[in-house]
Scaffold this motif. Structure first.
Motif, mmCIF file in Angstrom:
data_model
loop_
_atom_site.group_PDB
_atom_site.id
_atom_site.type_symbol
_atom_site.label_atom_id
_atom_site.label_comp_id
_atom_site.label_asym_id
_atom_site.label_seq_id
_atom_site.Cartn_x
_atom_site.Cartn_y
_atom_site.Cartn_z
ATOM 1 N N GLU A 181 38.925 -65.741 -29.830
ATOM 2 C CA GLU A 181 39.760 -64.109 -29.244
ATOM 3 C C GLU A 181 38.564 -63.344 -28.099
ATOM 4 O O GLU A 181 37.297 -63.366 -28.070
ATOM 5 C CB GLU A 181 39.165 -62.947 -30.016
ATOM 6 C CG GLU A 181 40.446 -61.400 -30.337
ATOM 7 C CD GLU A 181 41.861 -62.282 -30.222
ATOM 8 O OE1 GLU A 181 42.319 -61.112 -29.044
ATOM 9 O OE2 GLU A 181 42.139 -62.719 -31.270
ATOM 10 N N ASN A 182 39.341 -62.941 -26.975
ATOM 11 C CA ASN A 182 38.588 -62.907 -25.194
ATOM 12 C C ASN A 182 37.881 -63.955 -25.437
ATOM 13 O O ASN A 182 36.834 -63.527 -24.393
ATOM 14 C CB ASN A 182 38.495 -61.464 -25.474
ATOM 15 C CG ASN A 182 39.062 -60.511 -25.904
ATOM 16 O OD1 ASN A 182 40.400 -60.071 -25.280
ATOM 17 N ND2 ASN A 182 39.273 -59.704 -27.164
ATOM 18 N N LYS A 183 37.587 -64.336 -24.860
ATOM 19 C CA LYS A 183 36.880 -66.209 -24.702
ATOM 20 C C LYS A 183 37.317 -66.475 -23.646
ATOM 21 O O LYS A 183 38.684 -66.900 -23.681
ATOM 22 C CB LYS A 183 36.145 -67.176 -25.912
ATOM 23 C CG LYS A 183 35.994 -66.369 -27.260
ATOM 24 C CD LYS A 183 34.767 -66.207 -27.053
ATOM 25 C CE LYS A 183 33.744 -65.274 -28.214
ATOM 26 N NZ LYS A 183 32.798 -65.564 -28.246
ATOM 27 N N GLY B 286 43.093 -67.302 -29.155
ATOM 28 C CA GLY B 286 42.818 -66.295 -28.940
ATOM 29 C C GLY B 286 41.866 -66.829 -27.124
ATOM 30 O O GLY B 286 41.780 -65.650 -26.483
ATOM 31 N N TYR C 81 41.077 -67.873 -22.906
ATOM 32 C CA TYR C 81 41.937 -67.840 -21.896
ATOM 33 C C TYR C 81 41.645 -69.554 -21.631
ATOM 34 O O TYR C 81 39.979 -69.658 -21.059
ATOM 35 C CB TYR C 81 41.717 -66.772 -20.768
ATOM 36 C CG TYR C 81 42.440 -67.543 -19.421
ATOM 37 C CD1 TYR C 81 43.998 -66.482 -19.325
ATOM 38 C CD2 TYR C 81 42.385 -67.935 -18.951
ATOM 39 C CE1 TYR C 81 44.800 -66.453 -18.632
ATOM 40 C CE2 TYR C 81 42.865 -68.576 -17.626
ATOM 41 C CZ TYR C 81 43.975 -67.955 -17.416
ATOM 42 O OH TYR C 81 44.722 -68.145 -16.129
ATOM 43 N N ASN D 191 48.265 -68.007 -20.595
ATOM 44 C CA ASN D 191 46.882 -67.592 -20.655
ATOM 45 C C ASN D 191 45.841 -69.300 -20.020
ATOM 46 O O ASN D 191 44.827 -69.375 -20.517
ATOM 47 C CB ASN D 191 45.729 -67.650 -21.798
ATOM 48 C CG ASN D 191 46.281 -65.610 -22.544
ATOM 49 O OD1 ASN D 191 46.528 -65.161 -21.342
ATOM 50 N ND2 ASN D 191 46.576 -65.587 -23.847
ATOM 51 N N LYS E 108 37.839 -65.351 -13.912
ATOM 52 C CA LYS E 108 37.180 -64.224 -14.966
ATOM 53 C C LYS E 108 35.762 -64.325 -14.948
ATOM 54 O O LYS E 108 35.553 -62.788 -16.023
ATOM 55 C CB LYS E 108 37.576 -65.744 -16.077
ATOM 56 C CG LYS E 108 39.239 -66.018 -16.178
ATOM 57 C CD LYS E 108 39.447 -64.857 -17.053
ATOM 58 C CE LYS E 108 41.162 -64.870 -17.676
ATOM 59 N NZ LYS E 108 41.525 -63.443 -18.118
ATOM 60 N N ASP F 73 32.229 -68.472 -21.354
ATOM 61 C CA ASP F 73 31.969 -68.773 -23.464
ATOM 62 C C ASP F 73 31.418 -70.305 -23.951
ATOM 63 O O ASP F 73 31.270 -70.722 -24.813
ATOM 64 C CB ASP F 73 32.481 -67.700 -24.187
ATOM 65 C CG ASP F 73 32.894 -66.288 -23.630
ATOM 66 O OD1 ASP F 73 32.101 -65.750 -23.763
ATOM 67 O OD2 ASP F 73 34.017 -66.182 -23.388
#
Length: 244
Positions: free
Chosen positions: A5-7, A30, A32, A53, A78, A82
């Motif tokens: 998520e959100n990585k 989750g 991108y 995404n 971005k 990550d």
């Protein structure tokens, strides 16, 4: 909660096969994802398959200017990374030592070794502390395979880099690991006869080729916090083929 998520993840050489399957799974979990490929038409097709995404950047991992352009695009869109999955690789098969040429050596090592080294180096300013680096190895990195000496050596080099970089990057808490697939049911084997495939299958303890989604799940493990205490390993996803 989704595992990524959100990585933000960058996956090189992800227009087909195992890396494309990993990109799809990362997005489903989750993230991108930025993907690269050398051919724009294949890159566009992969982006369409992933659906959302995702950003595609045309790049050859053996070309340092292309890598600069890739990470400039990531920085602009971005700001940080990550997960870095350096998956781009090539190989020629059935080339015994007598037939190895300088061009074959250069082509293989430029992408598999030089490309991996500089993909990681150029990503580091954007890679968050505590991030994950995954590199694509192969069971060829520890096995002698007739006619594949140059390719095997290039993958052995990738495995060695993971050991060193685990130490180089320990102060930043960045985990570096290798994912080494065995024989997997991808388009690579479309030109291989059924007789040869059957022969290869007899060398795999689990008695079958792997599936791209099985490799993607292993990549997800190494990318996510599920592997938070895993560093410097070479993970074989090979049905046991390299283990005897």
């Amino acid at each position: 909660m989704k595992k990524l998520e959100n990585k933000v993840a960058v996956i090189t050489g992800a227009t087909s096969g195992l890396a494309l399957e990993a990109a799809k799974l990362f997005v489903a979990e989750g993230a991108y994802v930025f993907i690269t490929g050398r051919r724009q038409s294949q890159l566009d097709k992969a982006v369409k398959e992933i659906g959302h995404n995702v950003t595609g950047v045309q790049a050859d991992s053996g070309n340092l200017e292309d890598l600069d352009r890739l990470f400039e695009a990531v920085k602009k869109e971005k700001g940080n990374i990550d997960i870095l999955y350096a998956s781009a690789g090539i190989g020629d098969f059935n080339v015994p030592i007598e037939d190895v040429t300088e061009d074959l050596y250069t082509k293989t090592f430029d992408v598999n070794v030089k490309g991996t080294i500089f993909t990681v180096q150029k990503a580091l300013p954007l890679l968050k502390d505590g991030g994950s680096i995954i590199m694509t190895g192969s069971i060829a990195g520890i096995k002698g395979i007739a006619g594949m000496g140059v390719y095997c050596a290039s993958k052995a080099a990738v495995r060695s880099l993971a050991r060193t970089w685990t130490l180089d990057l320990k102060s930043r808490g960045i985990r570096v690991n290798v994912l080494s697939p065995g024989h997997t049911d991808t388009a690579v084997f479309d030109v291989v006869s059924q007789e040869v495939i059957d022969q290869i299958t007899t060398t795999i303890p689990l008695g079958r080729f792997g599936k791209p989604e099985e490799m993607a799940k292993a990549a997800l493990f190494l990318a996510s916090d599920d592997s938070s205490y895993v560093a410097g390993i070479d993970m074989y996803i090979d049905g046991g083929a390299a283990q005897y």
